[in-house]
Scaffold this active site. Structure first.
Site, short mmCIF file in Angstrom:
data_model
loop_
_atom_site.label_atom_id
_atom_site.label_comp_id
_atom_site.label_asym_id
_atom_site.label_seq_id
_atom_site.Cartn_x
_atom_site.Cartn_y
_atom_site.Cartn_z
N GLU A 167 26.80 -71.04 -1.28
CA GLU A 167 26.96 -72.50 -1.44
C GLU A 167 27.96 -72.87 -2.53
O GLU A 167 28.80 -73.75 -2.34
CB GLU A 167 25.60 -73.17 -1.66
CG GLU A 167 24.65 -73.03 -0.47
CD GLU A 167 25.21 -73.56 0.85
OE1 GLU A 167 26.25 -74.25 0.83
OE2 GLU A 167 24.61 -73.26 1.91
N MET A 207 24.54 -77.96 9.06
CA MET A 207 24.14 -76.55 8.99
C MET A 207 25.14 -75.67 9.71
O MET A 207 25.53 -75.96 10.85
CB MET A 207 22.73 -76.42 9.59
CG MET A 207 22.21 -75.02 9.59
SD MET A 207 22.03 -74.38 7.90
CE MET A 207 22.30 -72.63 8.20
N GLU A 208 25.46 -74.56 9.05
CA GLU A 208 26.57 -73.69 9.49
C GLU A 208 26.18 -72.63 10.51
O GLU A 208 26.83 -71.58 10.57
CB GLU A 208 27.15 -73.01 8.24
CG GLU A 208 26.24 -71.95 7.57
CD GLU A 208 25.42 -72.45 6.40
OE1 GLU A 208 25.16 -73.67 6.33
OE2 GLU A 208 25.02 -71.63 5.56
N HIS A 233 31.90 -71.84 5.87
CA HIS A 233 30.76 -70.91 5.79
C HIS A 233 30.90 -69.75 6.79
O HIS A 233 30.26 -68.71 6.63
CB HIS A 233 29.45 -71.64 6.11
CG HIS A 233 28.73 -72.20 4.93
ND1 HIS A 233 28.54 -71.49 3.76
CD2 HIS A 233 28.10 -73.40 4.75
CE1 HIS A 233 27.83 -72.24 2.91
NE2 HIS A 233 27.56 -73.40 3.48
N GLU A 281 31.09 -76.62 6.44
CA GLU A 281 30.34 -75.81 7.42
C GLU A 281 31.26 -74.81 8.09
O GLU A 281 30.88 -73.66 8.32
CB GLU A 281 29.66 -76.70 8.46
CG GLU A 281 28.75 -77.81 7.90
CD GLU A 281 27.77 -77.34 6.85
OE1 GLU A 281 27.37 -76.16 6.87
OE2 GLU A 281 27.40 -78.15 5.97
N1 PHE Z 1 23.40 -74.57 4.42
C1 PHE Z 1 23.64 -75.98 4.61
C2 PHE Z 1 24.96 -76.26 3.95
O1 PHE Z 1 25.10 -76.29 2.79
C3 PHE Z 1 22.62 -76.88 4.02
C4 PHE Z 1 21.27 -76.81 4.62
C5 PHE Z 1 20.27 -76.11 3.97
C6 PHE Z 1 21.00 -77.44 5.79
C7 PHE Z 1 19.01 -76.06 4.48
C8 PHE Z 1 19.74 -77.41 6.30
C9 PHE Z 1 18.74 -76.73 5.65
O2 PHE Z 1 25.95 -76.36 4.55
ZN ZN Z 2 26.69 -75.00 2.52
#
Ligand code: PHE
Ligand code: ZN
Length: 871
Positions: free
Chosen positions: A321, A264-265, A302, A299
């Site tokens: 994404e 998670m970013e 992002h 990440e």
């Molecule tokens: N946003 C994160 C990613 O793609 C994925 C994610 C979504 C992690 C929801 C946790 C909960 O890098």
């Molecule tokens: Zn992502």
């Protein structure tokens, strides 16, 4: 849990928030049994409405005050999952105190405990489990966070942004963090634990010195080096390729064992599933190294595509994404072999994404409704979304694409925007009209392109006719033609490339060799050809479509030998292999001498990248074959593939053994492309060799014993497990567990190599694994390693005729429905494909879905997937 029928959220219902949150001050008091959260918000009215709506879930409300005055019960409305205040003026300070129970949080959303530490996961809607807040991505705020915890137990206290202060008062540590960048609540993060850190630094292109820190539990401190290296390469790459510089003094990564997704970013404080960040040669395979490189980059990227420019609402999820997956894919392509990366990504599209697009959960890259947003973190949003972004790159070229992203970042820095704004930036920067192209975001389903070619030798003209249609998907019919970039090559008899220019030049981009296919049916002609060329279409997988183009086996072998496009070389080989598998299913498979000689040449071609040779020689997986079948018969697919695999192994046996021996040289382990390529071909050779008899199995045993790295050890173990020799397999498995039982990430590989093997994965064996001390229902990685591997890889077992595989999966879903709805819902995917299976299996699958549906207390997550599957 729900009480009434959950309702769907619609894109068309979007309304701007009534209030903005100018500042967010959070204070966390971490106690053993509970945590007190004090949230102090500076709020400001934006429009006419003076109704302040706050989301909240599973919160104990302690108090609310406005501008220092505590509110009585009649002064606010507390809903099931909300808190509403009305009659406010333009600006206020709102303070809310909530009590939460992280140790009881098994859903792993919001603030929870993983092992001995506290961590958070707020995307998409987890922040509302921490405090009452306008938990939507278009509310962006400046956060300051104070964490108070037992100083001895929690020496490390982290949050977003830069550290402000830290002190110990009366046995409690107080740490304050401040993030100067506005962000939505889904990017908030907090970590508290007894962690060790690996430190490094990076100097940005603008001369900013950034401290880089990777925090792990003490036993993992020897596994951070590769992620750190990947991080620094990512930071440099984003400067070089996109002109994007990092914007804080510190960048942190924390590894946690219990995590629903990959990573998670969160701004300045990325939280990773430990399987996606920790590696050393002894414990992680090359595949894990490559996954780590890609996810660390993803990440990090992002920070710009997601954090500085974020999404207005969750229907825009692919804005961040799809774009970020495209960015990390280009990064991996630059770091390794671009062709191999393309082959891998197309493989995922064609198996997982095409299957999703053909099933009950099919949705466009920009969905128009959802019941539970967590169900929409899909291969369609991520991987198809990335392909759509990649098509701008194909159409505009690298320079035009960069102009578009520069404009996008400049225009929208600090904003929460829509996919349309991204397209608009591409249009404005390049003066191109993407009206038709926008359909890629709105239409679900995989477009099918039918191809016909004919050659007029008298006129020296090739005619290429393309037809496209996109099948109906749930709730969507009558789809319109898409703008499909077709990267094209023509190849002469001697294997050399011919110049291609269609007579319809307005549909051709010379620099990228792309034909613009934009109508339901279009015919292109190519004149001045002295001989009939071999046609190489959709080079580099230039569009996420299915292609029907009958080319003879002779042509496929020719392309496999001569196509200068590596991707299409691989693709020609896969099509040839699929035709063998079709023959095997009809009981008339035989390898021809021509087949054998082309594969022998490839195996001995030392000019080719060995990683590519390994891909060229690998048969399509069972799920890949399934996606290229009409009605899916997993048992027939399995036995046909086994037959072909055995035949290829024995026909090429001597060359395979020689290849193995040539590559099986002792070298110190390095996770770089050249070494990885060598290991991948060596281990591919071993997998074939081990099917041909005792000496191959002995070689696998030998490699298993002597390997000094997990790639070679695991490849040998896999060969033994898949050999069908139960004795040898079990003794290697026992030995492996003995050696590695104290390392959970290695144990997970041990679980999945068995659970995903058609040879081993009987129902009894899966049940044994579920009962094993190494298994834990609360840990998503373990659940995926056993149940996920079983249902997605051991297809002939999962689809056993008695339906026991389906029952086992449904039982797992029912069990996890309450404790971790996200994981429960994700596990369901294989059952949702029930309509595509042969009737006997299909009915059994449907019955299990119905059984789940009859459970009383379905989470929104599971309810959405099951109800749509049965609709
Ligand atoms: N946003 C994160 C990613 O793609 C994925 C994610 C979504 C992690 C929801 C946790 C909960 O890098
Ligand atoms: Zn992502």
């Amino acid at each position: 849990m729900r009480d009434a029928q959950p309702t769907a959220i619609q894109l068309t219902d979007y309304k701007e928030p009534a209030y903005e949150v100018v500042e967010t001050h959070l204070r966390f008091e971490l106690e053993e049994e509970f945590t007190l959260v004090t949230s102090t918000l500076k709020i400001r009215q934006r429009g006419e409405s003076n109704e302040l709506f706050l989301n909240g879930q599973e919160l104990g409300l302690e108090s609310i005050s406005i501008d220092g005055r505590v509110l009585g019960e009649g002064e606010y409305t507390l809903g099931d999952e909300s808190l509403t205040l009305t009659g406010l003026y333009a600006e206020h300070t709102l303070q809310v105190v909530t009590r939460i129970y992280p140790a009881k949080n098994t859903a792993l959303e919001g603030l929870y405990r993983s092992g001995g530490m506290y961590c958070t996961q707020c995307e998409a809607e987890g922040f509302r489990r921490i405090t009452y807040y306008p938990d939507r991505p278009d509310v962006m705020s400046v956060f300051t966070t104070e964490i108070i915890a037992d100083a001895g137990q929690y020496p490390v206290l982290l949050s977003n942004g830069n550290p402000v202060s830290e002190e110990v008062i009366g046995g409690k540590r107080h740490a304050v963090w401040h993030d100067p960048h506005k962000k939505p609540a889904y990017l908030f993060a907090l970590v508290a634990g007894d962690l060790l850190v690996t430190e490094d630094s990076f100097t940005t292109c603008g001369g900013r010195e950034v401290a880089l820190k990777i925090f792990v539990e003490p036993r993992n401190i020897d596994k951070t080096a590769y992620a750190m290296d990947a991080l620094k390469r990512s930071m440099r790459w984003d400067e070089d390729v996109y002109g994007r510089e990092y914007d804080l003094d510190i960048f942190m990564i924390v590894a946690v064992d219990d995590f629903n997704m990959g990573a998670m970013e969160n701004k300045g404080l990325n939280i990773f599933n430990s399987s996606c960040v920790l590696a050393n040669p002894a414990t992680a395979t090359d595949a894990a190294y490559q996954r780590i490189e890609a996810i660390v980059a993803h990440e990090y990227f992002h920070n710009w595509s997601g954090n500085r420019v974020t999404c207005r609402d969750w229907f825009q999820l692919s804005l961040k994404e799809g774009f970020t997956v495209f960015r990390d894919a280009c990064f991996s392509a630059d770091m390794n072999s671009a062709t191999v990366k393309r082959v891998e990504d197309a493989g995922i599209l064609r198996t997982v994404q095409f299957a999703e697009d053909a099933g009950p959960m099919a949705h466009p890259v920009q969905p128009d409704s959802y019941i539970e947003i967590s169900n929409f973190y899909t291969v369609t949003i991520y991987e198809k979304g990335a392909e759509v972004v990649g098509m701008y790159h194909k159409i505009l070229g690298a320079e035009g694409f960069r102009k578009g992203t520069d404009l996008y970042f400049d225009r929208h820095d600090g904003q929460a925007v829509t996919i349309n704004e991204f397209v608009q930036a591409m249009e404005d920067a390049n003066g191109v009209d993407f009206t038709q192209f926008r359909r890629w975001y709105k239409q679900a389903g995989t477009p099918v392109v039918d191809v016909l070619t004919s050659y007029d030798s008298g006129a020296g003209r090739l005619t290429l006719t393309l037809r496209q249609h996109t099948p109906d998907t749930p709730g969507q019919t009558d789809k319109q033609p898409l703008w499909i970039p077709v990267q094209l090559g023509l190849i002469g008899k001697d294997g050399s490339p011919l110049t291609v220019t269609p007579d319809q030049e307005e549909f051709w981009t010379e620099s990228s060799q792309v034909l613009h296919f934009r109508e339901a049916e279009q015919t292109f002609t190519f004149s001045g050809l002295e001989q009939e060329p071999a046609v190489s279409l959709f080079r580099d997988f230039s569009a996420p479509v299915r292609v029907n183009y009958q080319q003879s086996r002779e042509t496929l072998r020719f392309l496999l030998r001569h196509d200068s496009d590596g991707f299409n070389r691989w693709d020609a080989g896969q099509r040839l292999m699929l035709s063998w598998i079709d023959d095997a299913r009809e009981g008339r498979f035989e390898l021809s001498d021509d087949d054998i000689s082309v594969y022998r040449e490839l195996l001995n071609d030392t000019d080719l990248d060995p990683a590519m040779v390994a891909y060229l020689l690998a048969l399509p997986s069972e799920s890949y074959i399934a996606e290229f079948s009409g009605e899916i018969d997993p048992l027939a697919i399995h036995s046909a593939r086994e037959e072909v695999s055995g035949a290829l192994a024995s026909a090429l046996r001597d060359d395979i053994v020689a290849c193995y021996q040539r590559l099986n040289i002792a070298r110190e382990y390095e996770p770089d492309p050249a070494h990885m390529a060598q290991r991948s071909l060596k281990n591919l050779a071993l997998s074939y060799w081990s099917r041909t008899g005792d000496d191959g199995l002995a070689a696998a045993q030998q490699q298993y014993q002597s390997a000094d790295n997990m790639t070679d050890q695991m490849a040998a173990l896999r060969a033994l497990v898949n050999s069908g020799d139960r004795m040898r397999a079990q003794s290697a498995l026992d030995d492996f567990y003995e050696r590695w039982q104290s390392d959970p990430l290695v144990v997970n590989q041990w679980l999945s190599v068995q659970a995903g093997s058609a040879e081993m994965a009987t129902i009894e064996h899966i049940n044994d694994l579920l009962a094993h001390p190494a298994f834990d229902w609360r840990n998503p990685n373990k659940v995926r390693s056993v149940i996920g591997a079983f249902a997605n890889q051991a297809l002939s077992r999962f689809h056993s005729a008695d339906g026991e595989g389906y029952r086992l999966l449904a039982d797992a879903v029912i069990r996890l429905n309450e404790s971790n709805p996200q994981i429960a819902s994700r596990l369901l995917a294989p059952l949702t494909r029930w309509k595509r299976l042969v009737p006997s299996q299909s009915q059994l699958m449907k019955a299990e879905l119905q059984r789940i549906m009859q459970q009383g207390n379905l989470s929104k997550d599971v309810f959405e997937v099951v109800s749509k599957s049965l609709a």
